[in-house]
Design an enzyme around this catalytic site. Structure first.
Site, short mmCIF file in Angstrom:
data_model
loop_
_atom_site.label_atom_id
_atom_site.label_comp_id
_atom_site.label_asym_id
_atom_site.label_seq_id
_atom_site.Cartn_x
_atom_site.Cartn_y
_atom_site.Cartn_z
N LYS A 22 -4.34 -1.19 3.69
CA LYS A 22 -5.11 -0.43 2.51
C LYS A 22 -5.66 -1.72 1.69
O LYS A 22 -6.69 -1.43 0.85
CB LYS A 22 -3.94 0.34 1.79
CG LYS A 22 -4.45 0.71 0.37
CD LYS A 22 -3.31 1.65 -0.15
CE LYS A 22 -2.20 1.05 -0.59
NZ LYS A 22 -2.72 0.39 -2.14
N ASN A 23 -4.63 -2.66 1.13
CA ASN A 23 -5.03 -3.61 0.25
C ASN A 23 -6.08 -4.56 0.47
O ASN A 23 -6.47 -5.51 -0.09
CB ASN A 23 -3.77 -4.17 -0.53
CG ASN A 23 -2.94 -3.09 -0.90
OD1 ASN A 23 -3.55 -2.12 -1.29
ND2 ASN A 23 -1.72 -3.53 -1.28
N ARG A 92 -5.95 2.42 -9.73
CA ARG A 92 -6.08 1.18 -10.51
C ARG A 92 -7.07 0.22 -9.70
O ARG A 92 -7.68 -0.72 -10.28
CB ARG A 92 -4.81 0.50 -10.65
CG ARG A 92 -4.63 -0.79 -10.99
CD ARG A 92 -3.30 -1.45 -10.95
NE ARG A 92 -3.39 -2.77 -11.10
CZ ARG A 92 -3.57 -3.52 -12.33
NH1 ARG A 92 -3.86 -2.81 -13.42
NH2 ARG A 92 -3.91 -4.81 -12.26
N CYS A 116 1.18 2.96 -14.45
CA CYS A 116 1.48 3.76 -13.22
C CYS A 116 2.87 4.18 -13.20
O CYS A 116 3.35 3.90 -14.22
CB CYS A 116 1.23 3.04 -11.95
SG CYS A 116 2.38 1.46 -11.90
N ARG A 121 -0.02 -1.56 -16.36
CA ARG A 121 -0.43 -2.44 -15.35
C ARG A 121 -1.73 -3.12 -15.94
O ARG A 121 -2.80 -2.90 -15.80
CB ARG A 121 -1.07 -1.93 -13.93
CG ARG A 121 0.13 -0.91 -13.31
CD ARG A 121 0.94 -1.93 -12.26
NE ARG A 121 0.13 -2.39 -11.21
CZ ARG A 121 -0.08 -1.74 -10.13
NH1 ARG A 121 0.35 -0.49 -9.99
NH2 ARG A 121 -0.87 -2.33 -9.03
N PRO A 122 -1.44 -4.25 -16.86
CA PRO A 122 -2.71 -4.99 -17.32
C PRO A 122 -3.71 -5.47 -16.41
O PRO A 122 -3.46 -5.71 -15.25
CB PRO A 122 -1.82 -5.99 -18.04
CG PRO A 122 -0.72 -6.32 -17.47
CD PRO A 122 -0.15 -4.95 -16.76
N ASP A 124 -5.78 -8.15 -18.11
CA ASP A 124 -6.31 -9.19 -18.77
C ASP A 124 -6.55 -10.38 -18.01
O ASP A 124 -7.75 -10.83 -18.37
CB ASP A 124 -4.94 -9.71 -19.73
CG ASP A 124 -3.59 -9.90 -19.24
OD1 ASP A 124 -3.18 -9.13 -18.20
OD2 ASP A 124 -3.22 -11.00 -19.32
N ASP A 304 5.95 -4.66 -2.47
CA ASP A 304 5.72 -3.51 -1.85
C ASP A 304 6.62 -2.95 -0.69
O ASP A 304 6.38 -1.99 0.01
CB ASP A 304 4.25 -3.49 -1.37
CG ASP A 304 3.21 -3.62 -2.30
OD1 ASP A 304 2.01 -3.80 -2.09
OD2 ASP A 304 3.42 -3.30 -3.59
N ARG A 396 -1.46 8.08 -0.30
CA ARG A 396 -2.32 7.20 -0.65
C ARG A 396 -2.36 5.89 0.14
O ARG A 396 -3.18 5.22 0.28
CB ARG A 396 -1.81 6.94 -2.21
CG ARG A 396 -1.87 7.80 -3.28
CD ARG A 396 -1.79 7.26 -4.79
NE ARG A 396 -2.70 6.11 -4.78
CZ ARG A 396 -2.58 5.64 -6.04
NH1 ARG A 396 -1.98 5.64 -6.74
NH2 ARG A 396 -3.64 4.37 -6.18
#
Ligand code: EPZ
Length: 417
Positions: A22-23, A92, A116, A121-122, A124, A304, A396
């Site tokens: 997925k990632n 996100r 979340c 979950r920044p 920046d 994870d 998901r």
């Protein structure tokens, strides 16, 4: 909404095939925006997040088809640079369009992602990276508004190896003028997979997988065809399923070295893990020992897998100390595991998982993707029935997890809530 019902106590036996990561597929999908034309992505898992990213790309004007685990993404018709809140709030990873849009269109309007289940979950580091590459960024009414007459290469050093910021920057730098160096870059296999795809498109990325990545910007990138690497977190989840049920499970089409940090802990706790070329065999046993972990960026123990590992350690002898250093408060699974009888105390970013003779089934609620997986794992070994509600979370990140577990002998079904 559906729920998953698990009746615990059965040993899992047999073979299971892992799907695409997925990632890796999510940033590869947005990287297609760096070129005009049709790219093809194979070995794509059927996941809710993939469908959401498909909708984000279609909202931008791309034509996306998804059949038989193959995506085709035609960006010829892309005529927008706006990723709206209604889509970004559900995922996100939509932030991955920021770099490609700035690089290919010179502008982007991307909704700020919300938080979340386990906290803020920044983004920046993403924003600062784009500014380093010459983009002008404003935040207005919950949107990141970016403009870039043309990105130029730069040297960017991260305070922490952010997977998302590394990916976004690699994509943006692919079309910048000059060289970009990313220092303290994320080393995840999914970053290497993204770099490989950008190179297939004609890019010049080197050093992916190490802490220093160099990208020589090129004038144009072309559509390409790629096959997604296996999902190492799905691999780890099925390893934990074989272990927690004291079963004997063979995992096909995986990459053993991507789960090295997990295999080591499993072996230390008494679980047998045998690795072959693209296959792992996991043989659990009734009495395993606790082995402490501290989550950290790859190649360390993956955050994870923290929830899934905690489920396994809740029936291990001794007390297991699990420290979560990547995210704050990624412990929403703890109260639910306690409902199943787990003995867990939280102190700051550390969980102390005491031994219990066994878990007992109960109704529990999934709060996020990996917490859902942990609850299913606990249900596989809990005495009686465990009803897990809000399973949209699990969809998901796992394709047909209950079918795959049933094929391994689990008593598990999905029923309307
Ligand atoms: C990716 O998220 C994964 N998601 C996550 O997997 C994974 O948990 C995470 O990397 C860490 O491995 C995808 O790849 C789609 P980060 P990402 O940027 O990129 C902080 C799953 O279950 N940070 O590496 O968002 C951040 O708060 C998901 O599949 C900033 O402070 O993670 C965190 O503490 C969950 N500012 C740390 O860095 C930023 O701009 C690492 O986050 C970005 C991140």
């Amino acid at each position: 909404m559906d729920k998953i019902v698990v009746r615990g106590g059965l040993k899992l036996k047999g073979r299971v095939r892992v799907g695409g990561a997925k990632n890796a597929v999510l940033p590869v999908m947005t990287a297609c925006l760096l070129a005009r034309g049709e790219s093809v992505i194979e070995n794509v898992p059927r996941l809710a997040d993939v469908s959401t990213m498909k909708s984000v790309l279609e909202r931008l004007g791309a034509r996306v088809t998804f059949e038989d685990h193959t995506l085709s993404i035609d960006t010829s018709g892309v005529d927008s640079n706006e990723a709206p809140y209604d889509l970004v709030k559900t995922m996100r990873a939509s932030i991955y369009v920021l770099g490609p849009l700035l690089a290919s269109q010179g502008g982007a309007k991307v909704s700020l992602p919300g938080g979340c289940a386990w906290g803020p979950r920044p983004v920046d580091l993403h924003i600062r990276s784009m500014q380093e590459l010459g983009a002008k960024i404003d935040i207005d009414h919950g949107y990141i508004i970016g403009h870039a007459a043309g990105l130029r290469g730069s040297t960017i050093r991260y305070s922490m190896p952010s997977v998302g910021a590394t990916g976004n920057t690699m994509m943006a730098a692919g079309l910048a003028s000059g060289k970009t160096v990313i220092m303290n870059a994320a080393r995840e296999p999914e970053i290497t997979a993204l770099a490989d795809f950008i190179n297939l498109m004609g890019g010049k990325v080197s050093g992916a997988g190490t802490e220093t990545i160099e990208i020589e910007g090129v004038r144009r990138l072309s559509p390409a065809k790629v096959r997604i690497i296996p999902d190492r977190i799905e691999t780890g989840t099925f390893m934990a399923a074989g272990a927690i049920t004291a079963g004997n499970v063979v995992i096909d089409d995986c990459v053993p070295e991507h789960v090295e940090s997990l295999s080591r802990r499993f072996a230390q706790s008494g679980i047998k893990v045998e690795a072959r070329k693209n296959q792992l065999r996991v043989r659990g046993k009734r009495r395993i020992d606790s082995v402490d972990v501290v989550t950290s960026p790859y190649p360390g123990f993956p955050t994870d897998m923290q929830a899934q590992y905690m489920a396994l350690m809740s029936i291990a002898r001794g007390t297991c100390v699990i420290s979560e250093t990547v995210f704050k408060d990624r412990f929403t699974h703890v109260p639910e595991l306690r409902r199943l009888g787990a003995n867990i105390k939280i102190e700051g970013n550390t969980a102390h998982v005491g031994y219990v003779r066994g878990l007992s089934g109960a109704p529990v609620m999934a709060t996020d993707l990996r917490a859902s997986a942990a609850l299913i794992l606990a249900g596989l070994v809990a005495e009686g029935e465990t009803h897990i509600s809000r399973v949209y979370h699990i969809d998901r990140g796992y394709e047909a997890i209950e079918r795959k577990l049933r094929d391994l002998g689990a008593d598990i079904e999905r029923v309307p809530e």
